[in-house]
Enzyme design. Structure first.
Site, PDB file in Angstrom:
ATOM      1  N   GLU A 155      19.955  -3.712  38.950  1.00  0.00           N
ATOM      2  CA  GLU A 155      20.317  -3.552  37.539  1.00  0.00           C
ATOM      3  C   GLU A 155      21.666  -4.167  37.190  1.00  0.00           C
ATOM      4  O   GLU A 155      21.913  -4.493  36.036  1.00  0.00           O
ATOM      5  CB  GLU A 155      20.316  -2.067  37.162  1.00  0.00           C
ATOM      6  CG  GLU A 155      18.996  -1.359  37.407  1.00  0.00           C
ATOM      7  CD  GLU A 155      17.909  -1.740  36.434  1.00  0.00           C
ATOM      8  OE1 GLU A 155      17.742  -2.950  36.177  1.00  0.00           O
ATOM      9  OE2 GLU A 155      17.229  -0.836  35.928  1.00  0.00           O
ATOM     10  N   HIS A 206      20.402   3.222  45.563  1.00  0.00           N
ATOM     11  CA  HIS A 206      18.948   3.035  45.503  1.00  0.00           C
ATOM     12  C   HIS A 206      18.289   4.023  46.440  1.00  0.00           C
ATOM     13  O   HIS A 206      18.858   4.364  47.477  1.00  0.00           O
ATOM     14  CB  HIS A 206      18.566   1.596  45.915  1.00  0.00           C
ATOM     15  CG  HIS A 206      17.214   1.210  45.455  1.00  0.00           C
ATOM     16  ND1 HIS A 206      16.080   1.470  46.191  1.00  0.00           N
ATOM     17  CD2 HIS A 206      16.803   0.607  44.308  1.00  0.00           C
ATOM     18  CE1 HIS A 206      15.029   1.032  45.525  1.00  0.00           C
ATOM     19  NE2 HIS A 206      15.434   0.504  44.377  1.00  0.00           N
TER      20      HIS A 206
HETATM   21  N1  ACO Z   1      27.192   6.324  41.686  1.00  0.00           N
HETATM   22  C1  ACO Z   1      27.810   7.347  42.296  1.00  0.00           C
HETATM   23  N2  ACO Z   1      27.232   8.151  43.206  1.00  0.00           N
HETATM   24  C2  ACO Z   1      25.959   7.881  43.520  1.00  0.00           C
HETATM   25  C3  ACO Z   1      25.246   6.833  42.947  1.00  0.00           C
HETATM   26  C4  ACO Z   1      25.910   6.021  41.995  1.00  0.00           C
HETATM   27  N3  ACO Z   1      25.304   5.007  41.408  1.00  0.00           N
HETATM   28  N4  ACO Z   1      24.003   6.813  43.450  1.00  0.00           N
HETATM   29  C5  ACO Z   1      23.907   7.837  44.313  1.00  0.00           C
HETATM   30  N5  ACO Z   1      25.097   8.473  44.349  1.00  0.00           N
HETATM   31  C6  ACO Z   1      25.437   9.603  45.182  1.00  0.00           C
HETATM   32  C7  ACO Z   1      24.982  10.923  44.574  1.00  0.00           C
HETATM   33  O1  ACO Z   1      25.939  11.455  43.691  1.00  0.00           O
HETATM   34  C8  ACO Z   1      24.809  11.754  45.806  1.00  0.00           C
HETATM   35  O2  ACO Z   1      26.097  12.139  46.280  1.00  0.00           O
HETATM   36  P1  ACO Z   1      26.381  13.612  46.848  1.00  0.00           P
HETATM   37  O3  ACO Z   1      25.468  13.725  48.038  1.00  0.00           O
HETATM   38  O4  ACO Z   1      27.824  13.568  47.163  1.00  0.00           O
HETATM   39  O5  ACO Z   1      26.007  14.527  45.729  1.00  0.00           O
HETATM   40  C9  ACO Z   1      24.249  10.772  46.828  1.00  0.00           C
HETATM   41  O6  ACO Z   1      24.712   9.498  46.405  1.00  0.00           O
HETATM   42  C10 ACO Z   1      22.740  10.750  46.894  1.00  0.00           C
HETATM   43  O7  ACO Z   1      22.217  10.673  45.578  1.00  0.00           O
HETATM   44  P2  ACO Z   1      20.688  10.914  45.233  1.00  0.00           P
HETATM   45  O8  ACO Z   1      20.561  11.156  43.767  1.00  0.00           O
HETATM   46  O9  ACO Z   1      20.082  11.907  46.157  1.00  0.00           O
HETATM   47  O10 ACO Z   1      20.071   9.521  45.632  1.00  0.00           O
HETATM   48  P3  ACO Z   1      18.710   8.953  45.135  1.00  0.00           P
HETATM   49  O11 ACO Z   1      18.112   8.195  46.227  1.00  0.00           O
HETATM   50  O12 ACO Z   1      17.856   9.988  44.517  1.00  0.00           O
HETATM   51  O13 ACO Z   1      19.224   7.994  43.945  1.00  0.00           O
HETATM   52  C11 ACO Z   1      19.362   6.436  42.275  1.00  0.00           C
HETATM   53  C12 ACO Z   1      18.799   6.751  43.665  1.00  0.00           C
HETATM   54  C13 ACO Z   1      18.738   7.349  41.248  1.00  0.00           C
HETATM   55  C14 ACO Z   1      18.997   4.981  41.923  1.00  0.00           C
HETATM   56  C15 ACO Z   1      20.909   6.596  42.280  1.00  0.00           C
HETATM   57  O14 ACO Z   1      21.500   5.757  43.240  1.00  0.00           O
HETATM   58  C16 ACO Z   1      21.528   6.372  40.921  1.00  0.00           C
HETATM   59  O15 ACO Z   1      21.562   7.285  40.089  1.00  0.00           O
HETATM   60  N6  ACO Z   1      22.042   5.112  40.625  1.00  0.00           N
HETATM   61  C17 ACO Z   1      22.609   4.827  39.331  1.00  0.00           C
HETATM   62  C18 ACO Z   1      21.504   4.477  38.341  1.00  0.00           C
HETATM   63  C19 ACO Z   1      20.871   3.134  38.633  1.00  0.00           C
HETATM   64  O16 ACO Z   1      21.555   2.145  38.888  1.00  0.00           O
HETATM   65  N7  ACO Z   1      19.530   3.117  38.565  1.00  0.00           N
HETATM   66  C20 ACO Z   1      18.734   1.919  38.819  1.00  0.00           C
HETATM   67  C21 ACO Z   1      18.106   1.972  40.173  1.00  0.00           C
HETATM   68  S1  ACO Z   1      17.186   0.490  40.533  1.00  0.00           S
HETATM   69  C22 ACO Z   1      15.730   0.713  39.730  1.00  0.00           C
HETATM   70  O17 ACO Z   1      15.209   1.790  39.591  1.00  0.00           O
HETATM   71  C23 ACO Z   1      15.093  -0.452  39.136  1.00  0.00           C
END
Ligand code: ACO
Length: 357
Positions: free
Chosen positions: A299, A244
Site C-alpha cells: 500500500e 502484513h
Molecule cells: N504499525 C504499527 N504497528 C503495527 C503495524 C503497523 N502498520 N502492523 C502491525 N503492528 C503491530 C501491532 O500493533 C501488534 O503489536 P503488539 O503485539 O505490540 O500489539 C503487532 O504488530 C501484530 O499486529 P497484528 O494486528 O496481530 O498483525 P496482523 O498480522 O493481524 O496485521 C495488518 C496485519 C492488519 C496488515 C497490520 O500490519 C496493519 O494494521 N498494517 C497497517 C494497515 C495496512 O497497511 N494495511 C494494508 C495491508 S496490505 C493489504 O491488505 C493489501
C-alpha cells in the site's frame, strides 16, 4: 483456535502463492517480475480465468471493452444521494445494480464495473460529466481517459497496467476469502464480488493507501518524519503501508510499484521524500516493535503510484478493486468447481442457561 485464522489453510488453489518468508508472489506459475512491465491487465485476467470460464476468447480486450460499454448504462443511476457517499460506497452501490449470475458475460461486466463506475463517480463528484467508455482502448488506457478526459501517455498506461497486474491476486487475503465464502453458497458471481469490495474497503486491507498520503502530507518534510512517526506509535496508531499478516520480509509488490513510480519520472522529488519517510518508519518500527518483523507492504508505493496517475486518494481503494476483481472472480469459480459450502465452527464461550427448560 487460531486468532484471525492465522496460518489456517482454508483452500487449495492454483491461482497464486504468497511466500511470506522469501518475499515471493507467484500468479499461476509466473513470478511477479515476469508479469509486471510487459503484461496488460486483460492478459493477467485471462491467465487467472483460464480453465475456470468456458469460451474464453484468446484476447480479452474486445470483450472487456464491450463489457465496459454495457455497464456504463448503470451510471445513469448516479444520483445526489450516491454522490454524497465515498467513491467506494457509490461504486459498490452501482455494482450491486448489475444482474447476478454465473457465466463469462456476467464475470466480464463485473471486471468492468469498478473501472467504469469509479471513473464516473470521481468525475461526477468533481462536477464533470461521466465519460462513455471507448471499447477500442485497453482497459488501463480507458480507465485513465474516463477519469481525466484526455488520452494518457504510454508510460502512464504501462504504470497502471503494472499496478493492476501486481494486485490482481494474492492468495487467501481477507477480500478473496470473503468472495470465496459467498461463492460457496452459490449466491452468484455478483454477490461474491460485492463481498470482496466490502472486505477490501477496510483500512487494515485495501483502505490503507489513502491514509498513506495523509501521513506523507502531515509529515511534510523528511526532517519531521521521526517525530511524527514516534508520536503516532505512542498514540497507539498503526503506520499505514507497513506490516502484513503473511510477509515477514518486504512485500515484493512494494518494489514492483516503486519501480513503476520511478519510470514515470515526473515525480522524483516526491519519491525521494517517500523513501526518506519509509526509511524512518522502518527504523522506528524496528526499535519500538522488536518482536514483530514489520516491513513495507504494497500500500505504501500504491499511494505514490496512484497519486502520480492523478487518482484522488478518496478513490485509491476503488482502483485496488479494479485489479483484485479478476482474482475474486477466478477464486469464486475455483471454489464452485471443487469446493463445498464454507461453514466453519465457532466455540460457545457465553453463559449457560440457569435452568434446564
Ligand atoms: N504499525 C504499527 N504497528 C503495527 C503495524 C503497523 N502498520 N502492523 C502491525 N503492528 C503491530 C501491532 O500493533 C501488534 O503489536 P503488539 O503485539 O505490540 O500489539 C503487532 O504488530 C501484530 O499486529 P497484528 O494486528 O496481530 O498483525 P496482523 O498480522 O493481524 O496485521 C495488518 C496485519 C492488519 C496488515 C497490520 O500490519 C496493519 O494494521 N498494517 C497497517 C494497515 C495496512 O497497511 N494495511 C494494508 C495491508 S496490505 C493489504 O491488505 C493489501
Amino acid at each position: 483456535m487460531s486468532d484471525g485464522l492465522e496460518d489456517v489453510v482454508a483452500a487449495d488453489t492454483v491461482l497464486s502463492e504468497v511466500d511470506g518468508r522469501a518475499g515471493r508472489l507467484i500468479i499461476r506459475g509466473r513470478s511477479l517480475d515476469e508479469l509486471t512491465g510487459r503484461t496488460r491487465f486483460e492478459d493477467v485476467t485471462h491467465l487467472l480465468f483460464a480453465g475456470f470460464y468456458e469460451d474464453l476468447p484468446a484476447d480479452l480486450q474486445p470483450a472487456l471493452g464491450a463489457a465496459r460499454l454495457e455497464v456504463f448504462a448503470e451510471v445513469a443511476a448516479l444520483d445526489t444521494g450516491l454522490l454524497d457517499r465515498t467513491p467506494i460506497e457509490a461504486m459498490r452501490a452501482l455494482t450491486a445494480r448489475l444482474a447476478d449470475g454465473d457465466n463469462l458475460a456476467i464475470a466480464l461486466r463485473l471486471v468492468a464495473a469498478p473501472a467504469v463506475f469509479t471513473a464516473a463517480v470521481v468525475r461526477a463528484q468533481a462536477g464533470e460529466a461521466p465519460l462513455r467508455p471507448d471499447p477500442a482502448l485497453t482497459h488501463a488506457a480507458d480507465i485513465l481517459r474516463m477519469l481525466r478526459g484526455q488520452t494518457a501517455s504510454p508510460a502512464e498506461v504501462a504504470a497502471l497496467d503494472t499496478y493492476l497486474v501486481t494486485v490482481s491476486d494474492h492468495g487467501l487475503n481477507a477480500s478473496t476469502f470473503a468472495a470465496r465464502v459467498v461463492a460457496s453458497t452459490r449466491a452468484g458471481l455478483g454477490s461474491a464480488v460485492l463481498a470482496g469490495i466490502s472486505a477490501l474497503k477496510g483500512p487494515l486491507h485495501g483502505g490503507a493507501p489513502g491514509p498513506v498520503i495523509e501521513m506523507l502530507d502531515a509529515i511534510g518534510r523528511p526532517e519531521n518524519a521521526r517525530a511524527w512517526i514516534e508520536g503516532a506509535l505512542e498514540r497507539g496508531d498503526r503506520l499505514m503501508g507497513f506490516g502484513h499478516r503473511i510477509y515477514r520480509v518486504r512485500d515484493p509488490r512494494a518494489d514492483a510499484l516503486k519501480g513503476a513510480v520511478r519510470r514515470l519520472d515526473a515525480r522524483q522529488g516526491r519519491l525521494e521524500f517517500a523513501e526518506a519517510v519509509e526509511a524512518a518508519a522502518l527504523a522506528i518500527l524496528r526499535e519500538k516493535k522488536p518482536n514483530r518483523p514489520l516491513d513495507t507492504n504494497v500500500e505504501f508505493y500504491t499511494a505514490l503510484l496512484l497519486e502520480a496517475l492523478a487518482f484522488p486518494p478518496s478513490a485509491f481503494t476503488c482502483v485496488f478493486a479494479m485489479g483484485r476483481v479478476a482474482g475474486w472472480l477466478a477464486h469464486a469459480r475455483e471454489q464452485l468447481a471443487g469446493g463445498r459450502l464454507i461453514r466453519p465452527q465457532s466455540r460457545y464461550v457465553g453463559p449457560l442457561p440457569q435452568r434446564a427448560a
